[in-house]
Each structure stands twice: as structure tokens, then as C-alpha cells.
Design a protein around this motif. Structure first.
Motif, mmCIF file in Angstrom:
data_model
loop_
_atom_site.group_PDB
_atom_site.id
_atom_site.type_symbol
_atom_site.label_atom_id
_atom_site.label_comp_id
_atom_site.label_asym_id
_atom_site.label_seq_id
_atom_site.Cartn_x
_atom_site.Cartn_y
_atom_site.Cartn_z
ATOM 1 N N HIS A 148 0.477 -1.264 -0.088
ATOM 2 C CA HIS A 148 0.204 -0.411 0.223
ATOM 3 C C HIS A 148 0.849 1.159 -0.002
ATOM 4 N N ARG A 152 0.889 4.209 -2.836
ATOM 5 C CA ARG A 152 0.618 5.722 -2.859
ATOM 6 C C ARG A 152 1.836 6.424 -2.995
ATOM 7 N N ASN A 160 -6.554 5.914 -3.602
ATOM 8 C CA ASN A 160 -6.834 5.203 -2.388
ATOM 9 C C ASN A 160 -7.240 4.414 -3.132
ATOM 10 N N GLY A 182 -7.385 4.457 4.253
ATOM 11 C CA GLY A 182 -7.911 5.298 3.726
ATOM 12 C C GLY A 182 -9.022 4.968 2.845
ATOM 13 N N ALA A 183 -9.974 3.443 3.565
ATOM 14 C CA ALA A 183 -10.468 2.996 2.498
ATOM 15 C C ALA A 183 -11.307 1.565 3.260
ATOM 16 N N THR A 196 -7.522 -2.240 -6.064
ATOM 17 C CA THR A 196 -7.978 -0.682 -6.894
ATOM 18 C C THR A 196 -8.380 -0.468 -7.965
#
Length: 357
Positions: A148, A152, A160, A182-183, A196
Motif C-alpha cells: 500500500h 501511495r 486510495n 483510508g479505504a 484498486t
């Protein structure tokens, strides 16, 4: 079959985090056969089982189910080692992730990442196989968080994931998970990993410099095809790792490699070695390094090399090098002083030389 290894870099920031959480990180490392001083050697390989165990023990000792997530906050892209140079210069997130998957053996032999695409979504599935049935919750959470963080870094803070999934149960407090990802979080899922939008993976890598891409490719070519580690090499690594713990025996090394004593002996015999010969060679290399310096006393060195007494260490050293440890250290110091004096004289003469003209 030998058990998988992982780089010490997996524990980057472990000592600092352990102290922050009022643990005794050095004691926990020793309890699983890891040398606390080894963490500074990020490229050194150690049994993946030991890393998995110390993460689980640390989560329990600290009372933080989110221990692995907190540890991941200490990581940088460079923690991936030489591979990070090439990943940084890939043109988009898809190719960077593909490189991470293709060369995952270069940083963790127990880690398996695969990606599937369907209906505009990409699922990055992550699993850990340390070679024996032990708890791996913390190892999984660390690996998912690292992937992750990589995405990012490549795509920027506006990216996100659609969801972050874990096969294990939801923690009592998932505040850290919600803050970091944040998901949508999905626990008790059928796989661990990240979902994603596929189109996000085709976004340009914001870190990439096209002018450096060819150089990064050349660099990767020099490191991407290392020889498979030999059994003798792994035995050497484990001996060096286990000696300071006082638990360096052929049985312990065999267990760490996932074989029995007879199998280990048979494989070493094929290469003209015995466990004792590999042990002596590894000890000699370490003794040469430690005795040549002045950081450790001879008593400390004898303990670190697992000799029963300083006298037995001295006798062994005499047999190996033909002189006592004290004589060896004096000789090394005298050689270093002579070399320093020679360099000083050369430098002085160069400064005093008057140029002609």
C-alpha cells in the motif's frame, strides 16, 4: 527443502518502535534466535520463521494488535534494497508493481504476491509461507501495508484503494487500519491484499525520471540474477546468526533449514564439507574480524563465538592462526599504525614538494 529466508530489512525500525511501546526489543529478538545487532545489516538473510515469530510476540508483549502497521510507518522505499532503485524509475504503477512481483525473491523468500484483473478492478493478493504452520497475522499486515505504501508513493496522496482485505478477524480497535489505508476494510475475507481500480495502475509514476530509466535497468541487470544460495552458504549464515545465542548446533541449524540432521550432513558431505568444518571456517572469519579490531574484549569475543571459556577460545585461535589473540591484535594494530604513518609521510612530502617552473 530449506525453509525460506528474509532480509533483516523486514524489521527496519523495530528497536525504536519496541522502546516507544515500552517493550524489551533486544530480548524478544534473542528469544527467536535473532541477534539485535544484526538489524543494522539490512541485507543479511535470516529465517522467515524468526521474523514472523518476533512480530507476533511483539504484538502480544506490547498489547498492540496493530504492531505491524506501526512498524511499517518506519519503512521507506529504500527498505526494499537495490530493487528500490529500479522500481522508482518504472514509468507507471503497473510496471513498478510487476517488477516487485517478479523480483520478490530478492527481499523475502516467504512472500508471494500475485495480481488479477477483472471488470475494471485489480486484486493484489498477498500471502506468506514461512515454511511451517505458525501465526502470520502480523507478517501479512506488514506486507499489505508495505505494498500500500509503495502504491501511495508512486501515485501520490490522492490515490486510495477500493478496499483493503485480510483473511484474519477484525481487531478490537481498527483505528490505525482506518487511518493508514483510508479505504473500506474487509476482514475474514477470502484473501489478504488490496483491491484498486485498474486504471489507477496505468497512472504515471510520479517519482520516475525517464532519463534515469536506462541506468536503473543496467543496474538491475547486474543484481537480478544472483546465484541460488547454496546449502553451505545458508549454513554459514545461520551459524553466524546462532553463535551469539549459544544455541548453535547441527540440530538447531538443521531445524532452521527445515531438514533433519542426517539430511544436512549428507548435503554437506557432497560438497566436501562437514558441519564442524563450516563452523570452524565461519568462526575463523568472525574471530579474525573481531580480534583485529578493538571494540570487543577477548572475553566478549569468546562468549560471542560460543566458547565455554576464554582459555578454550585462545587455544582454538592458536590452532587456527598460529598466534594468540593478543599477539594477533598487537600485530594488526602495528600494521595499521605503520600504514597510517606511511600515508602521513607521503602526504607531507607532497605538500612540501616545491613545483618547478
Amino acid at each position: 527443502m530449506a525453509k525460506p529466508l528474509a532480509r533483516y530489512a523486514a524489521l527496519t525500525g523495530y528497536i525504536e518502535l519496541g522502546r516507544m511501546l515500552h517493550m524489551n526489543p533486544a530480548e524478544l529478538l534473542r528469544s527467536v534466535g535473532l541477534d539485535p545487532a544484526g538489524i543494522a545489516l539490512q541485507d543479511q538473510w535470516v529465517p522467515a520463521t524468526a521474523i514472523a515469530r518476533v512480530l507476533e510476540l511483539s504484538a502480544a508483549a506490547s498489547g498492540h494488535e496493530d504492531f505491524a502497521l506501526k512498524l511499517a510507518e518506519h519503512r521507506r522505499l529504500s527498505t526494499l534494497g537495490p530493487l528500490s532503485v529500479s522500481i522508482r524509475e518504472e514509468p507507471d504503477a503497473r510496471s513498478a508493481l510487476g517488477m516487485l512481483i517478479r523480483y520478490q525473491h530478492m527481499y523475502n523468500e516467504a512472500l508471494y504476491i500475485r495480481m488479477t484483473e477483472r471488470d475494471g478492478l485489480s486484486a493484489i493478493q498477498i500471502s506468506i509461507d514461512p515454511g511451517e504452520p505458525i501465526p502470520i497475522r502480523q507478517s501479512i499486515e506488514l506486507a499489505v501495508t508495505v505494498v500500500h505504501q509503495l502504491l501511495r508513493n508512486l501515485l501520490g496522496d490522492r490515490w486510495n484503494p477500493v478496499s483493503v482485505c485480510f483473511e484474519h478477524r477484525r481487531p478490537a480497535d481498527d483505528a490505525t487500519h482506518r487511518r493508514m489505508f483510508g479505504a473500506a476494510l474487509s476482514f475474514d475475507h477470502d484473501f489478504s491484499g488490496i483491491v484498486t481500480y485498474t486504471r489507477d495502475l496505468d497512472e504515471p509514476n510520479r517519482l520516475s525520471d525517464p532519463g534515469l530509466r536506462s541506468y536503473a535497468k543496467q543496474f538491475l541487470d547486474t543484481i537480478s540474477a544472483p546465484e541460488q544460495p547454496t546449502l553451505e552458504g545458508r549454513v554459514r549464515e545461520l551459524i553466524e546468526l546462532l553463535l551469539p545465542t549459544g544455541r548453535c548446533s547441527i540440530d538447531q541449524v538443521a531445524r532452521s533449514l527445515g531438514v533433519d540432521r542426517r539430511t544436512l550432513h549428507r548435503h554437506l558431505t557432497k560438497s566436501g564439507q562437514t558441519f564442524t568444518s563450516v563452523l570452524d571456517a565461519t568462526r575463523a572469519e568472525l574471530a579474525n574480524r573481531m580480534v583485529s579490531g578493538s571494540r570487543y574484549s577477548f572475553i566478549e569475543i569468546s562468549e560471542m563465538l560460543a566458547f565455554s571459556t576464554p582459555a578454550s577460545f585462545t587455544r582454538w585461535f592458536n590452532r587456527q592462526f598460529g598466534v594468540s589473540p593478543r599477539q594477533w591484535r598487537k600485530r594488526t594494530a602495528a600494521t595499521a599504525a605503520a600504514a597510517l604513518e606511511l600515508d602521513t609521510d607521503v602526504s607531507r612530502n607532497g605538500q612540501n614538494r616545491v613545483p618547478k617552473g
